[in-house]
Design a protein around this motif. Sequence first.
Motif, PDB file in Angstrom:
ATOM      1  N   THR A 226       0.842  -1.190   0.000  1.00 16.02           N
ATOM      2  CA  THR A 226       0.000   0.000   0.000  1.00 16.02           C
ATOM      3  C   THR A 226       0.880   1.243   0.000  1.00 16.02           C
ATOM      4  OG1 THR A 226      -0.087   0.088   2.412  1.00 16.02           O
ATOM      5  CG2 THR A 226      -1.778  -1.223   1.281  1.00 16.02           C
ATOM      6  N   PRO A 227       0.369   2.384  -0.449  1.00 13.19           N
ATOM      7  CA  PRO A 227       1.185   3.608  -0.475  1.00 13.19           C
ATOM      8  C   PRO A 227       1.745   3.990   0.893  1.00 13.19           C
ATOM      9  CG  PRO A 227      -0.781   3.906  -1.804  1.00 13.19           C
ATOM     10  CD  PRO A 227      -0.950   2.584  -1.103  1.00 13.19           C
ATOM     11  N   ASP A 228       0.886   3.928   1.927  1.00 14.72           N
ATOM     12  CA  ASP A 228       1.393   4.316   3.238  1.00 14.72           C
ATOM     13  C   ASP A 228       2.381   3.285   3.769  1.00 14.72           C
ATOM     14  OD1 ASP A 228      -0.734   2.509   3.476  1.00 14.72           O
ATOM     15  OD2 ASP A 228      -1.124   3.108   5.540  1.00 14.72           O
ATOM     16  N   GLY A 229       2.138   1.995   3.477  1.00  8.01           N
ATOM     17  CA  GLY A 229       3.079   0.965   3.901  1.00  8.01           C
ATOM     18  C   GLY A 229       4.430   1.107   3.227  1.00  8.01           C
ATOM     19  N   ILE A 230       4.421   1.412   1.941  1.00  9.24           N
ATOM     20  CA  ILE A 230       5.671   1.621   1.196  1.00  9.24           C
ATOM     21  C   ILE A 230       6.418   2.822   1.749  1.00  9.24           C
ATOM     22  CG2 ILE A 230       6.616   2.268  -1.059  1.00  9.24           C
ATOM     23  CD1 ILE A 230       4.296   0.593  -2.287  1.00  9.24           C
ATOM     24  N   SER A 231       5.694   3.930   1.970  1.00  9.57           N
ATOM     25  CA  SER A 231       6.324   5.139   2.503  1.00  9.57           C
ATOM     26  C   SER A 231       6.952   4.868   3.868  1.00  9.57           C
ATOM     27  CB  SER A 231       5.289   6.261   2.604  1.00  9.57           C
ATOM     28  OG  SER A 231       5.840   7.402   3.204  1.00  9.57           O
ATOM     29  N   ASN A 232       6.221   4.160   4.708  1.00  9.28           N
ATOM     30  CA  ASN A 232       6.720   3.859   6.042  1.00  9.28           C
ATOM     31  C   ASN A 232       7.960   2.966   5.971  1.00  9.28           C
ATOM     32  OD1 ASN A 232       6.514   3.788   8.985  1.00  9.28           O
ATOM     33  ND2 ASN A 232       5.930   1.642   8.709  1.00  9.28           N
ATOM     34  N   ARG A 233       7.935   1.973   5.080  1.00 12.54           N
ATOM     35  CA  ARG A 233       9.074   1.055   4.988  1.00 12.54           C
ATOM     36  C   ARG A 233      10.312   1.767   4.453  1.00 12.54           C
ATOM     37  NH1 ARG A 233      11.747  -2.204   7.651  1.00 12.54           N
ATOM     38  NH2 ARG A 233      12.748  -3.928   6.574  1.00 12.54           N
ATOM     39  N   ILE A 234      10.119   2.674   3.497  1.00 10.85           N
ATOM     40  CA  ILE A 234      11.246   3.465   3.001  1.00 10.85           C
ATOM     41  C   ILE A 234      11.873   4.252   4.144  1.00 10.85           C
ATOM     42  CG2 ILE A 234      11.874   5.448   1.572  1.00 10.85           C
ATOM     43  CD1 ILE A 234       9.831   4.422  -0.492  1.00 10.85           C
ATOM     44  N   ASP A 235      11.032   4.855   4.970  1.00 13.06           N
ATOM     45  CA  ASP A 235      11.540   5.610   6.118  1.00 13.06           C
ATOM     46  C   ASP A 235      12.303   4.698   7.077  1.00 13.06           C
ATOM     47  OD1 ASP A 235      10.564   7.991   5.203  1.00 13.06           O
ATOM     48  OD2 ASP A 235       8.765   7.981   6.459  1.00 13.06           O
ATOM     49  N   GLU A 236      11.749   3.524   7.351  1.00 15.23           N
ATOM     50  CA  GLU A 236      12.409   2.605   8.279  1.00 15.23           C
ATOM     51  C   GLU A 236      13.780   2.191   7.757  1.00 15.23           C
ATOM     52  OE1 GLU A 236       8.558   0.430  10.369  1.00 15.23           O
ATOM     53  OE2 GLU A 236       9.572  -0.530   8.679  1.00 15.23           O
ATOM     54  N   ILE A 237      13.847   1.838   6.484  1.00 13.87           N
ATOM     55  CA  ILE A 237      15.127   1.426   5.897  1.00 13.87           C
ATOM     56  C   ILE A 237      16.124   2.579   5.935  1.00 13.87           C
ATOM     57  CG2 ILE A 237      16.249   0.724   3.746  1.00 13.87           C
ATOM     58  CD1 ILE A 237      13.665  -0.842   3.092  1.00 13.87           C
ATOM     59  N   THR A 238      15.663   3.767   5.561  1.00 15.30           N
ATOM     60  CA  THR A 238      16.534   4.941   5.561  1.00 15.30           C
ATOM     61  C   THR A 238      17.059   5.241   6.952  1.00 15.30           C
ATOM     62  OG1 THR A 238      15.341   5.898   3.682  1.00 15.30           O
ATOM     63  CG2 THR A 238      16.658   7.401   5.028  1.00 15.30           C
ATOM     64  N   PHE A 239      16.154   5.224   7.929  1.00 19.34           N
ATOM     65  CA  PHE A 239      16.551   5.616   9.279  1.00 19.34           C
ATOM     66  C   PHE A 239      17.249   4.504  10.051  1.00 19.34           C
ATOM     67  CE2 PHE A 239      13.279   8.988   8.643  1.00 19.34           C
ATOM     68  CZ  PHE A 239      14.131  10.071   8.846  1.00 19.34           C
ATOM     69  N   ASN A 240      17.264   3.298   9.516  1.00 23.40           N
ATOM     70  CA  ASN A 240      18.051   2.222  10.132  1.00 23.40           C
ATOM     71  C   ASN A 240      19.428   2.064   9.492  1.00 23.40           C
ATOM     72  OD1 ASN A 240      16.509   1.149  12.255  1.00 23.40           O
ATOM     73  ND2 ASN A 240      15.294  -0.129  10.876  1.00 23.40           N
ATOM     74  N   ALA A 241      19.617   2.657   8.312  1.00 22.42           N
ATOM     75  CA  ALA A 241      20.834   2.402   7.536  1.00 22.42           C
ATOM     76  C   ALA A 241      22.096   2.785   8.296  1.00 22.42           C
ATOM     77  CB  ALA A 241      20.773   3.152   6.203  1.00 22.42           C
ATOM     78  N   SER A 242      22.103   3.953   8.922  1.00 23.32           N
ATOM     79  CA  SER A 242      23.311   4.389   9.625  1.00 23.32           C
ATOM     80  C   SER A 242      23.602   3.512  10.833  1.00 23.32           C
ATOM     81  CB  SER A 242      23.174   5.853  10.052  1.00 23.32           C
ATOM     82  OG  SER A 242      22.032   6.022  10.883  1.00 23.32           O
ATOM     83  N   LEU A 243      22.547   3.080  11.538  1.00 22.87           N
ATOM     84  CA  LEU A 243      22.748   2.197  12.688  1.00 22.87           C
ATOM     85  C   LEU A 243      23.343   0.871  12.246  1.00 22.87           C
ATOM     86  CD1 LEU A 243      22.391   1.338  15.634  1.00 22.87           C
ATOM     87  CD2 LEU A 243      20.024   0.718  15.087  1.00 22.87           C
ATOM     88  N   LEU A 244      22.816   0.291  11.171  1.00 24.28           N
ATOM     89  CA  LEU A 244      23.346  -0.985  10.690  1.00 24.28           C
ATOM     90  C   LEU A 244      24.793  -0.844  10.240  1.00 24.28           C
ATOM     91  CD1 LEU A 244      20.271  -2.364   8.706  1.00 24.28           C
ATOM     92  CD2 LEU A 244      21.041  -2.993  11.004  1.00 24.28           C
ATOM     93  N   ALA A 245      25.125   0.298   9.637  1.00 26.19           N
ATOM     94  CA  ALA A 245      26.509   0.527   9.212  1.00 26.19           C
ATOM     95  C   ALA A 245      27.445   0.569  10.413  1.00 26.19           C
ATOM     96  CB  ALA A 245      26.599   1.827   8.415  1.00 26.19           C
ATOM     97  N   GLU A 246      27.018   1.219  11.485  1.00 26.66           N
ATOM     98  CA  GLU A 246      27.868   1.290  12.674  1.00 26.66           C
ATOM     99  C   GLU A 246      27.959  -0.064  13.372  1.00 26.66           C
ATOM    100  OE1 GLU A 246      28.436   4.985  14.956  1.00 26.66           O
ATOM    101  OE2 GLU A 246      26.358   5.413  14.352  1.00 26.66           O
ATOM    102  N   LEU A 247      26.877  -0.818  13.364  1.00 27.67           N
ATOM    103  CA  LEU A 247      26.943  -2.165  13.930  1.00 27.67           C
ATOM    104  C   LEU A 247      27.903  -3.032  13.119  1.00 27.67           C
ATOM    105  CD1 LEU A 247      23.201  -2.912  14.776  1.00 27.67           C
ATOM    106  CD2 LEU A 247      25.045  -2.401  16.385  1.00 27.67           C
ATOM    107  N   ARG A 248      27.877  -2.864  11.803  1.00 28.72           N
ATOM    108  CA  ARG A 248      28.778  -3.621  10.930  1.00 28.72           C
ATOM    109  C   ARG A 248      30.242  -3.264  11.253  1.00 28.72           C
ATOM    110  NH1 ARG A 248      26.376  -2.335   6.797  1.00 28.72           N
ATOM    111  NH2 ARG A 248      25.052  -4.179   6.595  1.00 28.72           N
ATOM    112  N   ALA A 249      30.519  -1.982  11.459  1.00 32.16           N
ATOM    113  CA  ALA A 249      31.884  -1.552  11.777  1.00 32.16           C
ATOM    114  C   ALA A 249      32.323  -2.090  13.135  1.00 32.16           C
ATOM    115  CB  ALA A 249      31.964  -0.030  11.757  1.00 32.16           C
TER     116      ALA A 249
END
Length: 337
Positions: A226-249
Amino acid sequence: MKRINLALQGGGSHGAYTWGALDAILEDERLEIVGVSGASAGAMNAVVMASGLIAGRAAARAKLTAFWRAVALEGSPGSEIPGVDAWLSWWKAMFAPPGVAAAAAEASSPYAFNPLDFNPLRDTLAAQVDFQALRESAGPKLFIAATNARTGMGAVFKREILTPEHVIASATLPHLFQAAVIDGEPYWDGGYSGNPPLWPLFYDTDCCDIVIVQINPVERSEAPRTPDGISNRIDEITFNASLLAELRAADFVARLIADGVLKSERYRSERLHRIGGDGQLESYPADTKFDVSWSFLQELRDLGRASAKAWFAANFDAIGERSTLDVAATLRKPAAG
């Protein structure tokens, strides 16, 4: 007494979950908070808590409650504060069908829609937090994340310089608000560059235990349609990306230390822990991130409080001894060894 750092993720009104987790942590006098990093709602929780801690743990708990109560009052539909109803209505347009949302966003640039840069949280923070006392007092180190809108680089503001504008910068969503200008530089939400930032806790504290309070799920059971589900998931992926990068490091450095490749005392293994991030908030619809009704905020507070108490009951002895967050599983990579 166990010493911990806290890393507080942002995620709109879902930050009330973090409020609940902090309430449980403050209640547990076996824990000493050494440093706190945060972005967006996590930054607000961090600063409000630190301000209250000047007068003690009970005061910190009371101040967090007062802050979120003020958020509920100021963000309620029908509020007498000018602009709030229009602000909420505009947010709902973000979850309209893609074409409608795009047109609304184009027509509603915050520089046109909100020329006076109205932000109810600015006054709320100023009312709840004595920033001069915060800057001048002892207490946990604070690291507030923001993103430089001009350079794209992350910035971290420390306790000694904090003003309401630094915290507002950390929560400035660019579709809703004008960039926060600090020392001539424009800043957007800290979640784009560090949600929450871990590296200041690595480098600027002597505590190796970091408890991440995560409110954006890394994984979901299925891809949204759904449009709102897609928008929300994009936000989640975007806002988790930096955390996952630091966990990887952090995982990479830990592996090198375990293998004897890094032997210098300049390097240390971090003991990583996590409250949340395991699907507890997954069932809430996307638009609840902007639900600031008092009943909903209390519901999230109670969930966060219960989660934290359960986590510490199961993992308290591990603090100071070992990580409880399985980074390899979180990153979906083979375990070390």
